[in-house]
Motif scaffolding. Structure first.
Motif, PDB file in Angstrom:
ATOM      1  N   PRO A  55      10.586  14.206 -13.806  1.00  6.98           N
ATOM      2  CA  PRO A  55      10.689  12.771 -13.540  1.00  6.98           C
ATOM      3  C   PRO A  55      11.566  12.107 -14.589  1.00  6.98           C
ATOM      4  O   PRO A  55      11.481  12.427 -15.772  1.00  6.98           O
ATOM      5  CB  PRO A  55       9.242  12.277 -13.673  1.00  6.98           C
ATOM      6  CG  PRO A  55       8.394  13.487 -13.554  1.00  6.98           C
ATOM      7  CD  PRO A  55       9.224  14.632 -14.081  1.00  6.98           C
ATOM      8  N   LEU A  87       9.776   7.241 -12.116  1.00  3.92           N
ATOM      9  CA  LEU A  87       8.358   7.177 -12.445  1.00  3.92           C
ATOM     10  C   LEU A  87       7.585   6.455 -11.346  1.00  3.92           C
ATOM     11  O   LEU A  87       8.068   5.474 -10.776  1.00  3.92           O
ATOM     12  CB  LEU A  87       8.167   6.456 -13.786  1.00  3.92           C
ATOM     13  CG  LEU A  87       8.709   7.259 -14.976  1.00  3.92           C
ATOM     14  CD1 LEU A  87       8.544   6.464 -16.249  1.00  3.92           C
ATOM     15  CD2 LEU A  87       7.993   8.594 -15.086  1.00  3.92           C
ATOM     16  N   PRO A  88       6.392   6.934 -11.034  1.00  2.00           N
ATOM     17  CA  PRO A  88       5.646   6.375  -9.909  1.00  2.00           C
ATOM     18  C   PRO A  88       5.109   4.965 -10.129  1.00  2.00           C
ATOM     19  O   PRO A  88       4.745   4.302  -9.178  1.00  2.00           O
ATOM     20  CB  PRO A  88       4.505   7.372  -9.717  1.00  2.00           C
ATOM     21  CG  PRO A  88       4.380   8.099 -11.012  1.00  2.00           C
ATOM     22  CD  PRO A  88       5.741   8.098 -11.620  1.00  2.00           C
ATOM     23  N   PHE A  89       5.008   4.496 -11.341  1.00  2.00           N
ATOM     24  CA  PHE A  89       4.577   3.107 -11.570  1.00  2.00           C
ATOM     25  C   PHE A  89       5.722   2.328 -12.219  1.00  2.00           C
ATOM     26  O   PHE A  89       6.259   2.774 -13.214  1.00  2.00           O
ATOM     27  CB  PHE A  89       3.376   3.026 -12.516  1.00  2.00           C
ATOM     28  CG  PHE A  89       2.376   4.115 -12.325  1.00  2.00           C
ATOM     29  CD1 PHE A  89       1.217   3.903 -11.597  1.00  2.00           C
ATOM     30  CD2 PHE A  89       2.601   5.372 -12.849  1.00  2.00           C
ATOM     31  CE1 PHE A  89       0.298   4.918 -11.424  1.00  2.00           C
ATOM     32  CE2 PHE A  89       1.683   6.385 -12.676  1.00  2.00           C
ATOM     33  CZ  PHE A  89       0.530   6.158 -11.964  1.00  2.00           C
ATOM     34  N   MET A 111       0.857  -1.203   0.000  1.00  2.00           N
ATOM     35  CA  MET A 111       0.000   0.000   0.000  1.00  2.00           C
ATOM     36  C   MET A 111       0.882   1.238   0.000  1.00  2.00           C
ATOM     37  O   MET A 111       1.754   1.393   0.846  1.00  2.00           O
ATOM     38  CB  MET A 111      -0.874  -0.050   1.263  1.00  2.00           C
ATOM     39  CG  MET A 111      -1.971   0.962   1.340  1.00  2.00           C
ATOM     40  SD  MET A 111      -3.065   0.931  -0.081  1.00  2.00           S
ATOM     41  CE  MET A 111      -3.857   2.510   0.172  1.00  2.00           C
ATOM     42  N   ALA A 112       0.632   2.094  -0.961  1.00  2.00           N
ATOM     43  CA  ALA A 112       1.496   3.261  -1.117  1.00  2.00           C
ATOM     44  C   ALA A 112       1.296   4.242   0.019  1.00  2.00           C
ATOM     45  O   ALA A 112       0.251   4.263   0.668  1.00  2.00           O
ATOM     46  CB  ALA A 112       1.205   3.946  -2.437  1.00  2.00           C
ATOM     47  N   GLY A 113       2.301   5.057   0.236  1.00  2.77           N
ATOM     48  CA  GLY A 113       2.241   6.039   1.312  1.00  2.77           C
ATOM     49  C   GLY A 113       2.631   7.416   0.845  1.00  2.77           C
ATOM     50  O   GLY A 113       2.845   7.647  -0.353  1.00  2.77           O
ATOM     51  N   ILE A 114       2.704   8.334   1.780  1.00  2.50           N
ATOM     52  CA  ILE A 114       3.103   9.718   1.503  1.00  2.50           C
ATOM     53  C   ILE A 114       4.301  10.041   2.379  1.00  2.50           C
ATOM     54  O   ILE A 114       4.302   9.750   3.572  1.00  2.50           O
ATOM     55  CB  ILE A 114       1.947  10.693   1.819  1.00  2.50           C
ATOM     56  CG1 ILE A 114       0.695  10.358   1.011  1.00  2.50           C
ATOM     57  CG2 ILE A 114       2.377  12.142   1.592  1.00  2.50           C
ATOM     58  CD1 ILE A 114       0.842  10.480  -0.479  1.00  2.50           C
ATOM     59  N   ASN A 115       5.293  10.655   1.773  1.00  2.00           N
ATOM     60  CA  ASN A 115       6.527  11.032   2.462  1.00  2.00           C
ATOM     61  C   ASN A 115       6.914  12.391   1.909  1.00  2.00           C
ATOM     62  O   ASN A 115       7.568  12.490   0.887  1.00  2.00           O
ATOM     63  CB  ASN A 115       7.593   9.967   2.165  1.00  2.00           C
ATOM     64  CG  ASN A 115       8.966  10.335   2.688  1.00  2.00           C
ATOM     65  OD1 ASN A 115       9.174  11.407   3.250  1.00  2.00           O
ATOM     66  ND2 ASN A 115       9.923   9.438   2.496  1.00  2.00           N
ATOM     67  N   LYS A 123       9.874   2.671 -11.218  1.00  2.00           N
ATOM     68  CA  LYS A 123      10.458   1.739 -12.182  1.00  2.00           C
ATOM     69  C   LYS A 123      11.912   2.103 -12.392  1.00  2.00           C
ATOM     70  O   LYS A 123      12.237   3.279 -12.613  1.00  2.00           O
ATOM     71  CB  LYS A 123       9.695   1.796 -13.500  1.00  2.00           C
ATOM     72  CG  LYS A 123       8.440   0.925 -13.476  1.00  2.00           C
ATOM     73  CD  LYS A 123       7.821   0.808 -14.852  1.00  2.00           C
ATOM     74  CE  LYS A 123       6.596  -0.106 -14.790  1.00  2.00           C
ATOM     75  NZ  LYS A 123       5.752   0.042 -15.978  1.00  2.00           N
ATOM     76  N   TYR A 132       7.043   3.414  -4.762  1.00  2.00           N
ATOM     77  CA  TYR A 132       7.263   2.512  -5.891  1.00  2.00           C
ATOM     78  C   TYR A 132       7.834   3.310  -7.051  1.00  2.00           C
ATOM     79  O   TYR A 132       7.447   4.439  -7.275  1.00  2.00           O
ATOM     80  CB  TYR A 132       5.938   1.913  -6.376  1.00  2.00           C
ATOM     81  CG  TYR A 132       5.171   1.228  -5.303  1.00  2.00           C
ATOM     82  CD1 TYR A 132       5.330  -0.133  -5.089  1.00  2.00           C
ATOM     83  CD2 TYR A 132       4.272   1.932  -4.514  1.00  2.00           C
ATOM     84  CE1 TYR A 132       4.624  -0.775  -4.092  1.00  2.00           C
ATOM     85  CE2 TYR A 132       3.560   1.308  -3.508  1.00  2.00           C
ATOM     86  CZ  TYR A 132       3.731  -0.054  -3.299  1.00  2.00           C
ATOM     87  OH  TYR A 132       3.034  -0.675  -2.311  1.00  2.00           O
ATOM     88  N   ILE A 186      13.462   8.186 -15.810  1.00  2.00           N
ATOM     89  CA  ILE A 186      13.029   6.791 -15.916  1.00  2.00           C
ATOM     90  C   ILE A 186      13.078   6.084 -14.564  1.00  2.00           C
ATOM     91  O   ILE A 186      12.246   5.246 -14.266  1.00  2.00           O
ATOM     92  CB  ILE A 186      13.857   6.038 -16.966  1.00  2.00           C
ATOM     93  CG1 ILE A 186      13.262   4.653 -17.208  1.00  2.00           C
ATOM     94  CG2 ILE A 186      15.304   5.952 -16.563  1.00  2.00           C
ATOM     95  CD1 ILE A 186      11.872   4.687 -17.810  1.00  2.00           C
ATOM     96  N   ASP A 187      14.032   6.466 -13.728  1.00  2.00           N
ATOM     97  CA  ASP A 187      14.126   5.764 -12.456  1.00  2.00           C
ATOM     98  C   ASP A 187      13.325   6.468 -11.364  1.00  2.00           C
ATOM     99  O   ASP A 187      13.500   6.232 -10.202  1.00  2.00           O
ATOM    100  CB  ASP A 187      15.579   5.583 -12.028  1.00  2.00           C
ATOM    101  CG  ASP A 187      16.260   6.920 -11.852  1.00  2.00           C
ATOM    102  OD1 ASP A 187      15.660   7.943 -12.223  1.00  2.00           O
ATOM    103  OD2 ASP A 187      17.382   6.931 -11.337  1.00  2.00           O
ATOM    104  N   LEU A 222       3.289  12.730   6.495  1.00  2.00           N
ATOM    105  CA  LEU A 222       3.488  11.306   6.216  1.00  2.00           C
ATOM    106  C   LEU A 222       2.156  10.569   6.238  1.00  2.00           C
ATOM    107  O   LEU A 222       1.277  10.883   7.039  1.00  2.00           O
ATOM    108  CB  LEU A 222       4.392  10.670   7.285  1.00  2.00           C
ATOM    109  CG  LEU A 222       5.767  11.301   7.507  1.00  2.00           C
ATOM    110  CD1 LEU A 222       6.460  10.650   8.707  1.00  2.00           C
ATOM    111  CD2 LEU A 222       6.633  11.178   6.259  1.00  2.00           C
ATOM    112  N   VAL A 223       2.021   9.602   5.342  1.00  2.00           N
ATOM    113  CA  VAL A 223       0.932   8.619   5.437  1.00  2.00           C
ATOM    114  C   VAL A 223       1.582   7.250   5.353  1.00  2.00           C
ATOM    115  O   VAL A 223       2.267   6.940   4.371  1.00  2.00           O
ATOM    116  CB  VAL A 223      -0.108   8.792   4.315  1.00  2.00           C
ATOM    117  CG1 VAL A 223      -1.113   7.637   4.359  1.00  2.00           C
ATOM    118  CG2 VAL A 223      -0.833  10.120   4.440  1.00  2.00           C
TER     119      VAL A 223
END
Lengths: 140, 140, 140, 140
Positions: free
Chosen positions: C133, C138-140, C1-5, D40, D38, C135-136, D9-10
């Motif tokens: 952003p 990207l969020p997915f 589960m993704a989070g926020i930082n 890539k 996450y 290539i290293d 934070l979450v």
DNA sequence: TTTT
DNA sequence: TTTT
């Protein structure tokens, strides 16, 4: 001189997102998000206040909204405030303030017992989605 | 279920704050804050967009605003989004979205050379001001 | 589960950025940022506390840092917390916490009078810079 | 010149909070919070990275943490970064970076079906808790 | 209505 | 090591 215009919300969707696919090829999703606040008034009574926000998500985020977000889901939204003006039916200038989303994260987790997997719960693969910058969004 | 409704702005005041001292003894300050954004459109042209925010500050923050903030000053504002409805002169329901400030920090520093200390620069004692919670703002 | 930082800082650079150009072609800038806090202790004495943050900026932001940021400048930084471990000279595992910048905005404005344009003031073209952003990232 | 030092934070608690009740009468809670990211990498492989944060909550927030927060809960934390130094067992100066919480909001909602109400889910009364300012925290 |  |  550049500035900062940042909004951070955690709340629940008031309805399923409405998604439009524009002739330009872009998609845009609109939904409302409720953030609840509690405080005690001068007499000590607990007062609840719900603020409703108009959320707009473009392109990739619109598609994510269409695919994953449902009424009642709890999400984190990061974005910016934008006030648009438009002409109402009496041709008067009106203003509407919206939050243009840059990032959406689905909160909570799939319940485990019977009755789980109902319409109001997030998919297991829930995660963070960010708006990829496009040509009309680059900072320079 | 409680939520989060947080706004972070860095911008310049569009005018001096207007401060009203209410019969209740509370003070309230209102001013506009411009946040500037830049991006390149599809043709590569640099486009500037200014967003204007209506800021409301209560009590101690209102007095700070009255005392220290002037048109043109650059400040950091943290607060929450609140949309109020009111009746316009034609008795129609209208909505206005405001940022209720919880914290204001004055940015920049006093210039050192000749021409310093002009009206558009912050006092040397500039710092961070927070809204002290009062009885009608306690979170429980 | 993704989070926020997410980290949001407004402070002054403690030194000029140190920029390294890696063999991979990437650049990385490091500098320290001081955020000052004030409070009154129990006896009512005003106490000042300075927090020092280690800021890391990659690629385009590193080049911006190298070109525009100087010791003493006041900036806004948005980024994320990252704790790295490394081996110290006694081969013991040590930890260092850094802020990896996603966005930097230069604050304040060029002073107008004599003595302006000194080394510690920002260029007129100061603005917001965001990490594109790669290539290293990207969020997915 | 005052600054801003803000963290949002979450994430999920890595363990139950440890709460100490100090001789001074204050309480302090410590726990770790995981935020997942996450991305890539250059080959397109999805890489997961977990960042662990040391959270410290004082007084009223410590008691809330003790009462409501459990390992695995998903929460929103707002606070500030603080790096402390201490002497390790070899009398060497070491540094530890912590997030001092100003606000904690419990996320997610009580699952509805069988198997609900297990240890890892929040109580129905979950809400937002803020640190009440005390004499040693007032901004002036 | 700000700022560069 | 910054800033006021």
């Amino acid at each position: 001189m550049a500035g900062i215009n940042k909004v951070i919300l955690v709340g629940h969707l008031g309805k399923d997102p409405e998604v439009r696919h524009l002739e330009s090829g872009s998609s845009v999703a609109n939904f409302t998000l409720a953030t609840n606040d509690y405080y005690k008034d001068k007499s000590g009574t607990r007062v609840e206040r719900t603020e409703w926000h108009n959320i707009t998500a473009w392109r990739g985020l619109a598609e994510v909204a269409e695919k994953y977000l449902k009424k009642g889901h709890q999400i984190y939204v990061e974005g910016k405030i934008r006030t648009r003006q438009y002409q109402d039916k009496d041709n008067q200038t009106r203003y509407i303030t919206e939050i243009v989303a840059d990032e959406i994260t689905m909160l909570g987790s799939r319940p485990h017992g019977e009755g789980a997997q109902t319409q109001n719960h997030q998919p297991a693969e829930a995660q963070t989605f960010r708006q990829e910058p496009e040509i009309d969004q680059l900072p320079f």
